[in-house]
Design a protein around this motif. Structure first.
Motif, PDB file in Angstrom:
ATOM      1  N   PRO A   1       0.832  -1.207   0.000  1.00  0.00           N
ATOM      2  CA  PRO A   1       0.000   0.000   0.000  1.00  0.00           C
ATOM      3  C   PRO A   1       0.870   1.264   0.000  1.00  0.00           C
ATOM      4  O   PRO A   1       1.981   1.278   0.535  1.00  0.00           O
ATOM      5  N   LYS A   2       0.347   2.327  -0.575  1.00  0.00           N
ATOM      6  CA  LYS A   2       1.082   3.587  -0.687  1.00  0.00           C
ATOM      7  C   LYS A   2       1.546   4.089   0.673  1.00  0.00           C
ATOM      8  O   LYS A   2       2.673   4.593   0.803  1.00  0.00           O
ATOM      9  N   SER A   3       0.729   3.944   1.703  1.00  0.00           N
ATOM     10  CA  SER A   3       1.117   4.424   3.038  1.00  0.00           C
ATOM     11  C   SER A   3       2.383   3.720   3.534  1.00  0.00           C
ATOM     12  O   SER A   3       3.251   4.345   4.153  1.00  0.00           O
ATOM     13  N   ILE A   4       2.516   2.441   3.241  1.00  0.00           N
ATOM     14  CA  ILE A   4       3.710   1.677   3.641  1.00  0.00           C
ATOM     15  C   ILE A   4       4.906   2.100   2.794  1.00  0.00           C
ATOM     16  O   ILE A   4       6.015   2.279   3.305  1.00  0.00           O
ATOM     17  N   LEU A   5       4.681   2.281   1.504  1.00  0.00           N
ATOM     18  CA  LEU A   5       5.770   2.712   0.620  1.00  0.00           C
ATOM     19  C   LEU A   5       6.275   4.101   1.003  1.00  0.00           C
ATOM     20  O   LEU A   5       7.481   4.370   0.920  1.00  0.00           O
ATOM     21  N   ASP A   6       5.364   4.972   1.443  1.00  0.00           N
ATOM     22  CA  ASP A   6       5.769   6.311   1.887  1.00  0.00           C
ATOM     23  C   ASP A   6       6.659   6.232   3.128  1.00  0.00           C
ATOM     24  O   ASP A   6       7.670   6.935   3.226  1.00  0.00           O
ATOM     25  N   ILE A   7       6.303   5.369   4.070  1.00  0.00           N
ATOM     26  CA  ILE A   7       7.114   5.190   5.283  1.00  0.00           C
ATOM     27  C   ILE A   7       8.481   4.617   4.919  1.00  0.00           C
ATOM     28  O   ILE A   7       9.510   5.074   5.411  1.00  0.00           O
ATOM     29  N   LEU A   8       8.491   3.645   4.016  1.00  0.00           N
ATOM     30  CA  LEU A   8       9.746   3.044   3.570  1.00  0.00           C
ATOM     31  C   LEU A   8      10.642   4.096   2.918  1.00  0.00           C
ATOM     32  O   LEU A   8      11.852   4.141   3.183  1.00  0.00           O
ATOM     33  N   ALA A   9      10.057   4.964   2.090  1.00  0.00           N
ATOM     34  CA  ALA A   9      10.821   6.025   1.424  1.00  0.00           C
ATOM     35  C   ALA A   9      11.399   7.016   2.432  1.00  0.00           C
ATOM     36  O   ALA A   9      12.507   7.525   2.235  1.00  0.00           O
ATOM     37  N   GLU A  10      10.662   7.275   3.526  1.00  0.00           N
ATOM     38  CA  GLU A  10      11.181   8.156   4.575  1.00  0.00           C
ATOM     39  C   GLU A  10      12.355   7.519   5.304  1.00  0.00           C
ATOM     40  O   GLU A  10      13.353   8.182   5.609  1.00  0.00           O
ATOM     41  N   LEU A  11      12.227   6.223   5.601  1.00  0.00           N
ATOM     42  CA  LEU A  11      13.279   5.517   6.328  1.00  0.00           C
ATOM     43  C   LEU A  11      14.523   5.269   5.473  1.00  0.00           C
ATOM     44  O   LEU A  11      15.645   5.282   5.980  1.00  0.00           O
ATOM     45  N   TYR A  12      14.315   5.022   4.191  1.00  0.00           N
ATOM     46  CA  TYR A  12      15.401   4.659   3.274  1.00  0.00           C
ATOM     47  C   TYR A  12      15.295   5.496   1.995  1.00  0.00           C
ATOM     48  O   TYR A  12      14.963   4.983   0.928  1.00  0.00           O
ATOM     49  N   PRO A  13      15.601   6.798   2.082  1.00  0.00           N
ATOM     50  CA  PRO A  13      15.385   7.680   0.935  1.00  0.00           C
ATOM     51  C   PRO A  13      16.291   7.417  -0.262  1.00  0.00           C
ATOM     52  O   PRO A  13      15.915   7.721  -1.379  1.00  0.00           O
ATOM     53  N   GLU A  14      17.445   6.859  -0.059  1.00  0.00           N
ATOM     54  CA  GLU A  14      18.372   6.627  -1.170  1.00  0.00           C
ATOM     55  C   GLU A  14      18.491   5.140  -1.476  1.00  0.00           C
ATOM     56  O   GLU A  14      19.590   4.606  -1.642  1.00  0.00           O
ATOM     57  N   HIS A  15      17.336   4.491  -1.585  1.00  0.00           N
ATOM     58  CA  HIS A  15      17.287   3.058  -1.862  1.00  0.00           C
ATOM     59  C   HIS A  15      16.174   2.762  -2.858  1.00  0.00           C
ATOM     60  O   HIS A  15      15.166   3.452  -2.879  1.00  0.00           O
ATOM     61  N   SER A  16      16.377   1.735  -3.648  1.00  0.00           N
ATOM     62  CA  SER A  16      15.323   1.300  -4.561  1.00  0.00           C
ATOM     63  C   SER A  16      14.743  -0.013  -4.042  1.00  0.00           C
ATOM     64  O   SER A  16      15.436  -0.817  -3.415  1.00  0.00           O
ATOM     65  N   VAL A  17      13.458  -0.213  -4.297  1.00  0.00           N
ATOM     66  CA  VAL A  17      12.767  -1.436  -3.886  1.00  0.00           C
ATOM     67  C   VAL A  17      12.883  -2.450  -5.023  1.00  0.00           C
ATOM     68  O   VAL A  17      12.429  -2.201  -6.134  1.00  0.00           O
ATOM     69  N   ASP A  18      13.514  -3.583  -4.738  1.00  0.00           N
ATOM     70  CA  ASP A  18      13.685  -4.639  -5.740  1.00  0.00           C
ATOM     71  C   ASP A  18      12.545  -5.642  -5.710  1.00  0.00           C
ATOM     72  O   ASP A  18      12.215  -6.241  -6.728  1.00  0.00           O
ATOM     73  N   ALA A  19      11.962  -5.862  -4.540  1.00  0.00           N
ATOM     74  CA  ALA A  19      10.859  -6.821  -4.405  1.00  0.00           C
ATOM     75  C   ALA A  19      10.089  -6.524  -3.131  1.00  0.00           C
ATOM     76  O   ALA A  19      10.627  -5.975  -2.174  1.00  0.00           O
ATOM     77  N   CYS A  20       8.828  -6.905  -3.158  1.00  0.00           N
ATOM     78  CA  CYS A  20       7.962  -6.767  -1.989  1.00  0.00           C
ATOM     79  C   CYS A  20       7.254  -8.093  -1.761  1.00  0.00           C
ATOM     80  O   CYS A  20       6.739  -8.698  -2.706  1.00  0.00           O
ATOM     81  N   THR A  21       7.252  -8.544  -0.520  1.00  0.00           N
ATOM     82  CA  THR A  21       6.555  -9.770  -0.144  1.00  0.00           C
ATOM     83  C   THR A  21       5.600  -9.452   0.997  1.00  0.00           C
ATOM     84  O   THR A  21       5.984  -8.829   1.984  1.00  0.00           O
ATOM     85  N   TRP A  22       4.341  -9.871   0.826  1.00  0.00           N
ATOM     86  CA  TRP A  22       3.342  -9.732   1.884  1.00  0.00           C
ATOM     87  C   TRP A  22       3.448 -10.981   2.754  1.00  0.00           C
ATOM     88  O   TRP A  22       3.431 -12.109   2.249  1.00  0.00           O
ATOM     89  N   VAL A  23       3.544 -10.816   4.061  1.00  0.00           N
ATOM     90  CA  VAL A  23       3.628 -11.948   4.980  1.00  0.00           C
ATOM     91  C   VAL A  23       2.362 -11.956   5.836  1.00  0.00           C
ATOM     92  O   VAL A  23       2.174 -11.083   6.690  1.00  0.00           O
ATOM     93  N   HIS A  24       1.498 -12.942   5.563  1.00  0.00           N
ATOM     94  CA  HIS A  24       0.238 -13.108   6.302  1.00  0.00           C
ATOM     95  C   HIS A  24       0.452 -14.190   7.364  1.00  0.00           C
ATOM     96  O   HIS A  24       0.701 -15.348   7.020  1.00  0.00           O
ATOM     97  N   TYR A  25       0.342 -13.817   8.631  1.00  0.00           N
ATOM     98  CA  TYR A  25       0.525 -14.764   9.721  1.00  0.00           C
ATOM     99  C   TYR A  25      -0.814 -15.404  10.084  1.00  0.00           C
ATOM    100  O   TYR A  25      -1.869 -14.805   9.880  1.00  0.00           O
ATOM    101  N   SER A  26      -0.758 -16.582  10.658  1.00  0.00           N
ATOM    102  CA  SER A  26      -1.980 -17.313  10.996  1.00  0.00           C
ATOM    103  C   SER A  26      -2.825 -16.595  12.044  1.00  0.00           C
ATOM    104  O   SER A  26      -4.025 -16.826  12.135  1.00  0.00           O
ATOM    105  N   ASN A  27      -2.223 -15.703  12.825  1.00  0.00           N
ATOM    106  CA  ASN A  27      -2.979 -14.964  13.846  1.00  0.00           C
ATOM    107  C   ASN A  27      -3.661 -13.724  13.269  1.00  0.00           C
ATOM    108  O   ASN A  27      -4.272 -12.949  13.991  1.00  0.00           O
TER     109      ASN A  27
END
Length: 130
Positions: free
Chosen positions: A69-95
């Motif tokens: 989601p865009k909100s997560i990507l925005d947070i990631l961009a704030e934390l790591y401004p000089e980095h590119s995203v190569d892959a994204c994996t959604w991790v759904h836990y049983s709980n």
């Protein structure tokens, strides 16, 4: 399936989660030998990895490919401004929890690593091959 024995109890758990997946197209292996089975398959154009304990408890499902989601990507961009995203994996836990695993590359020095964020954007961890 390949020459990897998967007990019927584990197959029933998997079938309960993914009743329409052809078992012949699922690759089984150990995530943790003797403790956690891993089922890898493709569904709707995305790579899935399902982890089930030897006692039949579904631990998590990882889905590689969908954009976060865009909100997560925005947070990631704030934390790591000089980095590119190569892959994204959604991790759904049983709980019911959800987190995102990102493979990043530094645009300055080419360093590659992973970052995990919770669904609410909270930073979880950073490292190599987590």
């Amino acid at each position: 399936m390949q020459d990897f024995f998967v007990p019927n109890d584990i197959l029933r758990v998997f079938r309960g989660l993914y009743p329409n997946v052809d078992l012949c197209k699922v690759e089984w292996s150990w995530e943790v030998p003797g403790k956690i089975y891993e089922a890898d398959f493709e569904l709707n154009g995305h790579e899935y990895e399902v982890e089930i304990t030897v006692t039949g408890h579904h631990l998590l499902t990882e889905i590689e490919g969908p954009e976060a989601p865009k909100s997560i990507l925005d947070i990631l961009a704030e934390l790591y401004p000089e980095h590119s995203v190569d892959a994204c994996t959604w991790v759904h836990y049983s709980n019911g929890d959800l987190s995102f695993e990102f493979e990043l590359t530094s645009t300055k020095n080419g360093r590659e690593f992973e970052v995990h964020l919770r669904e609410d954007g909270q930073f979880l961890l950073e490292g190599i091959d987590l």
